[in-house]
Structure formats: C-alpha cells, structure tokens
Design a protein around this motif. Sequence first.
Motif, PDB file in Angstrom:
ATOM      1  N   PRO A   1      -1.075  87.231 112.668  1.00  0.00           N
ATOM      2  CA  PRO A   1      -0.122  88.350 112.717  1.00  0.00           C
ATOM      3  C   PRO A   1       0.497  88.482 114.102  1.00  0.00           C
ATOM      4  O   PRO A   1      -0.102  88.104 115.114  1.00  0.00           O
ATOM      5  CB  PRO A   1      -0.977  89.570 112.364  1.00  0.00           C
ATOM      6  CG  PRO A   1      -2.371  89.167 112.746  1.00  0.00           C
ATOM      7  CD  PRO A   1      -2.462  87.687 112.485  1.00  0.00           C
TER       8      PRO A   1
ATOM      9  N   ARG B   1       6.492  87.480 106.468  1.00  0.00           N
ATOM     10  CA  ARG B   1       5.922  87.219 107.786  1.00  0.00           C
ATOM     11  C   ARG B   1       4.513  86.648 107.675  1.00  0.00           C
ATOM     12  O   ARG B   1       4.100  85.804 108.468  1.00  0.00           O
ATOM     13  CB  ARG B   1       5.892  88.511 108.605  1.00  0.00           C
ATOM     14  CG  ARG B   1       7.260  88.959 109.107  1.00  0.00           C
ATOM     15  CD  ARG B   1       7.121  89.984 110.220  1.00  0.00           C
ATOM     16  NE  ARG B   1       6.446  91.198 109.764  1.00  0.00           N
ATOM     17  CZ  ARG B   1       7.092  92.272 109.296  1.00  0.00           C
ATOM     18  NH1 ARG B   1       8.432  92.268 109.220  1.00  0.00           N
ATOM     19  NH2 ARG B   1       6.420  93.325 108.911  1.00  0.00           N
TER      20      ARG B   1
ATOM     21  N   ARG C   1       9.263  91.881 103.329  1.00  0.00           N
ATOM     22  CA  ARG C   1       9.324  91.359 104.690  1.00  0.00           C
ATOM     23  C   ARG C   1       7.915  91.124 105.251  1.00  0.00           C
ATOM     24  O   ARG C   1       7.674  90.133 105.951  1.00  0.00           O
ATOM     25  CB  ARG C   1      10.078  92.334 105.593  1.00  0.00           C
ATOM     26  CG  ARG C   1      11.566  92.461 105.273  1.00  0.00           C
ATOM     27  CD  ARG C   1      12.262  93.331 106.294  1.00  0.00           C
ATOM     28  NE  ARG C   1      13.690  93.440 106.040  1.00  0.00           N
ATOM     29  CZ  ARG C   1      14.249  94.307 105.205  1.00  0.00           C
ATOM     30  NH1 ARG C   1      13.478  95.164 104.525  1.00  0.00           N
ATOM     31  NH2 ARG C   1      15.557  94.329 105.021  1.00  0.00           N
ATOM     32  N   THR C   2       6.980  92.011 104.921  1.00  0.00           N
ATOM     33  CA  THR C   2       5.605  91.827 105.378  1.00  0.00           C
ATOM     34  C   THR C   2       4.982  90.598 104.744  1.00  0.00           C
ATOM     35  O   THR C   2       4.269  89.822 105.404  1.00  0.00           O
ATOM     36  CB  THR C   2       4.763  93.077 105.045  1.00  0.00           C
ATOM     37  OG1 THR C   2       5.359  94.225 105.649  1.00  0.00           O
ATOM     38  CG2 THR C   2       3.334  92.936 105.550  1.00  0.00           C
TER      39      THR C   2
ATOM     40  N   VAL D   1       2.982  96.538  99.946  1.00  0.00           N
ATOM     41  CA  VAL D   1       3.719  96.242 101.174  1.00  0.00           C
ATOM     42  C   VAL D   1       5.112  95.774 100.783  1.00  0.00           C
ATOM     43  O   VAL D   1       5.414  95.497  99.614  1.00  0.00           O
ATOM     44  CB  VAL D   1       3.004  95.163 102.020  1.00  0.00           C
ATOM     45  CG1 VAL D   1       1.662  95.672 102.529  1.00  0.00           C
ATOM     46  CG2 VAL D   1       2.816  93.877 101.215  1.00  0.00           C
ATOM     47  N   THR D   2       5.986  95.668 101.776  1.00  0.00           N
ATOM     48  CA  THR D   2       7.351  95.211 101.528  1.00  0.00           C
ATOM     49  C   THR D   2       7.411  93.686 101.506  1.00  0.00           C
ATOM     50  O   THR D   2       6.471  93.000 101.946  1.00  0.00           O
ATOM     51  CB  THR D   2       8.285  95.746 102.614  1.00  0.00           C
ATOM     52  OG1 THR D   2       7.899  95.194 103.874  1.00  0.00           O
ATOM     53  CG2 THR D   2       8.198  97.285 102.691  1.00  0.00           C
TER      54      THR D   2
ATOM     55  N   GLN E   1       3.323  91.968  96.728  1.00  0.00           N
ATOM     56  CA  GLN E   1       3.881  93.258  97.109  1.00  0.00           C
ATOM     57  C   GLN E   1       3.224  94.383  96.335  1.00  0.00           C
ATOM     58  O   GLN E   1       2.856  95.419  96.900  1.00  0.00           O
ATOM     59  CB  GLN E   1       5.394  93.266  96.864  1.00  0.00           C
ATOM     60  CG  GLN E   1       6.191  92.398  97.812  1.00  0.00           C
ATOM     61  CD  GLN E   1       7.669  92.455  97.492  1.00  0.00           C
ATOM     62  OE1 GLN E   1       8.290  91.475  97.160  1.00  0.00           O
ATOM     63  NE2 GLN E   1       8.231  93.654  97.573  1.00  0.00           N
TER      64      GLN E   1
END
Length: 250
Positions: free
Chosen positions: A21, A14, A10-11, A7-8, A2
């Motif tokens: 992606p 995923r 959640r990213t 980025v968060t 992160q």
Amino acid sequence: MQRKYNVTWRTVRRALDGQWPQARRKPRRRESRLDPYKPLIDGILQADLDAPAKQRHTAQRIFDRLVGEHGADDISYPMVCSYVKDRRPQVRREAGLGPQARFTPQTHLPGAEVDFGDVHIMLAGELTRIYLFSLRLSYSGKAVHRVFATAGQEGFSEGHVHAFRVLGGIPRARIRYDNLRAAVERALGFSRGRVESDRWTAFRSHWGIEPFHCRPASRAPTKRAGSRGRSATSAATTSSRSPRWPRWRS
C-alpha cells in the motif's frame, strides 16, 4: 471485491497494481496565530533555565509580556498556556537537563499488605476518629476495607476474617505488616524478627498466615507502601466530607 470489502474501484485498482500500500500522506499542519510568537516564547523559556525557581515565567506572565511588549492582541491565554505546558519540558531536555521527574515502576509478587488508616466522621454530632482496616492483594491490587472503633486486636482479627470471606480465601504468599501493636509486642533490633502477642500468634497459626514485618526506623522504602497509600486514599475518597452517623453500630 468492491461489494465484499465495501471499497471503491479505485482502491481495488491500486491494490492490484501495487503489492504494497502507498504511504499515508501526512496532513498539512494548520498555521496558528501563535506561530510568529513561538520563537519569543522559546527564548523566554531558555532564559528561565538559569533563573531562580521563584523568578521563572509562568504562562500568565509570558502572555502578559507578549501582549504588553509585542502587541500580541490576536492571541489568547489558553493558546499560550497550552504551548508553554508542552514546550517547557522539551526546552529542558534540549538543554541536557533531562526530565523534571523520574519514576521507577514497581512490581509486586503475589501476597497481601495490611494496615490501619485514620478516618474522621461525624458521630452523634461530634467529629470522631475511627480506624479503617485495609487488606490489599499485592499482585492484583484488589483491596478490602472495614471500619472499626479502635485499632486493637479485636478489630485487627475481625478485619482479617472479613477480608478472607470477601476474597473467598487466604493469600498463599506472605502478608506484609507494619509494626502494629495489635500483633507485635517488641521488635528485635533493626531486623525483621518480632516478639508477637500470644493472641496474634494463635490467630495466624489457625489461619495459616505467613507474616512479613517491615524493618523499624528504616529509611529504605518497603514493599508495604501500597497498603498505606490505599488506606489513605480510601479514607480520603470515601470520607472527604466526614460522613454522618447518628450512633455507632457494633
């Protein structure tokens, strides 16, 4: 991860869960006040395909019909104009008429093109025609210009010398010429053979210029068209308001 990639979580999750992606979601199209009238506009444009050129609808005429015949008071002319501009060529293609204009890309080998163009200036209060010498490199498009009082041999030779000094050298490939009086005394039929003037022969031999002359009275396009266009463009953009000079400086 992160902190490294800003980025968060959640990213990151995923990315760890799936190798590829996810596909981007297409944004939902916003509804327009023009949507109810688009079928009407398309019908008008399709009917125009069989109409004479001077009787086809303009964007203004379509807008007036929508307002007058269909009560389209909630739309504006720019909305109709923008849609008609994009939609008209599409209607032609859908009808099998193809694009309105076609273009053939031009490529040029290394070399140069030379020509004279006319320029009008205010000289001592009088509108005077002078001549713009143009030498344009065919491959890069870089051009050098110089203004002369006449298009004779003196300006023709001086223009070459000035261009060679500005460019820092002489083009290695051929230089294309029209049948300028400063260089050509007589054309030999419709071939590229020329009887050159003695001064021009001595000048080009000294500088190592390999000339390439256009065919006279030929309907076929020549590879020298770029120089004529560049001369005319330079004259139009730099002298569109007739520059003023108190006197001619030699």
